[in-house]
Design an enzyme around this catalytic site. Structure first.
Site, PDB file in Angstrom:
ATOM      1  N   ALA A 225       9.944   2.291  -1.099  1.00  0.00           N
ATOM      2  CA  ALA A 225      10.063   2.878  -2.471  1.00  0.00           C
ATOM      3  C   ALA A 225      11.118   4.116  -2.507  1.00  0.00           C
ATOM      4  O   ALA A 225      11.874   4.336  -3.344  1.00  0.00           O
ATOM      5  CB  ALA A 225       8.714   3.475  -2.677  1.00  0.00           C
TER       6      ALA A 225
ATOM      7  N   GLY B 226       6.321   0.664   5.930  1.00  0.00           N
ATOM      8  CA  GLY B 226       7.472  -0.261   5.165  1.00  0.00           C
ATOM      9  C   GLY B 226       7.246   0.277   3.443  1.00  0.00           C
ATOM     10  O   GLY B 226       8.453  -0.200   3.074  1.00  0.00           O
ATOM     11  N   CYS B 227       6.204   0.457   2.865  1.00  0.00           N
ATOM     12  CA  CYS B 227       6.259   0.508   1.569  1.00  0.00           C
ATOM     13  C   CYS B 227       6.894   1.820   1.206  1.00  0.00           C
ATOM     14  O   CYS B 227       7.569   2.137   0.173  1.00  0.00           O
ATOM     15  CB  CYS B 227       4.767   0.696   1.143  1.00  0.00           C
ATOM     16  SG  CYS B 227       4.036  -1.177   1.442  1.00  0.00           S
ATOM     17  N   THR B 228       6.660   2.789   2.044  1.00  0.00           N
ATOM     18  CA  THR B 228       7.545   4.210   2.032  1.00  0.00           C
ATOM     19  C   THR B 228       9.085   3.979   1.939  1.00  0.00           C
ATOM     20  O   THR B 228       9.884   4.436   1.010  1.00  0.00           O
ATOM     21  CB  THR B 228       7.152   5.317   2.917  1.00  0.00           C
ATOM     22  OG1 THR B 228       5.486   5.258   2.969  1.00  0.00           O
ATOM     23  CG2 THR B 228       7.628   6.411   2.712  1.00  0.00           C
TER      24      THR B 228
ATOM     25  N   LYS C 299       0.756  -1.098  -0.001  1.00  0.00           N
ATOM     26  CA  LYS C 299       0.245  -0.077  -0.042  1.00  0.00           C
ATOM     27  C   LYS C 299       0.947   1.204  -0.011  1.00  0.00           C
ATOM     28  O   LYS C 299       1.860   1.310   0.665  1.00  0.00           O
ATOM     29  CB  LYS C 299      -0.940   0.142   1.215  1.00  0.00           C
ATOM     30  CG  LYS C 299      -1.719   1.099   1.291  1.00  0.00           C
ATOM     31  CD  LYS C 299      -3.180   0.699   2.116  1.00  0.00           C
ATOM     32  CE  LYS C 299      -4.085   1.714   1.907  1.00  0.00           C
ATOM     33  NZ  LYS C 299      -4.925   2.234   0.765  1.00  0.00           N
TER      34      LYS C 299
END
Length: 151
Positions: A50, A45-47, A40
């Site tokens: 990325a 974690g995704c930030t 998401k």
């Protein structure tokens, strides 16, 4: 049936960050690709993942590879996420889960969270490496390590 190491990635299309239709035929089989699926936009974690790809993007492009992120978020969500963190690579919207199903990306935590899987595809369109781990930290390191082996 999940795609596995040694499989050729079939052509696919999806909506890209800019709202345009992305056609994999423009990249797959022409240059190496690091395709990463993440749960998401704008979550910790995704930030982190990325931003790690962003911070190493030039290393990937210097090796001739492209980086593309995929999640079930909308293109509007991707646009905000990419702008907020100055992401230089394409994000694809997979709201219908067609790409997750095509690649066979599993869900995590008892099927509650979309999985985090990175694929390294060579310049012939063949999957050479798959890394499936919910930690966003180590995908970049693993992808770069393997990409350097096949270049």
């Amino acid at each position: 049936m999940a795609l596995k190491v040694g499989d050729t990635v079939p052509n696919f299309q999806a909506k890209a960050t800019n709202g345009e239709l992305f056609d994999s035929a423009n990249i797959i089989g022409k240059k190496p690709l690091v395709l990463y699926f993440y749960p998401k936009d704008d979550t910790p974690g995704c930030t982190q993942q990325a931003c790690s790809f962003r911070d190493n993007y030039e290393v990937f492009t210097d090796l001739g590879a492209e980086v593309i992120g995929v999640s079930g978020d909308s293109t509007a969500s991707h646009e905000k996420f990419a702008a907020k963190y100055k992401l230089p690579f394409t994000l694809l919207s997979d709201s219908d889960k067609k790409l997750r199903n095509l690649f066979g990306v599993p869900t995590a935590l008892f099927g509650l969270i979309p999985g985090r899987v990175t694929y390294v595809v060579d310049d012939k369109g063949v999957i050479r490496f798959i890394f499936d781990n919910m930690s966003g930290k180590i995908h970049i390191e693993k992808a770069l390590q393997f990409l350097k082996k096949i270049i």
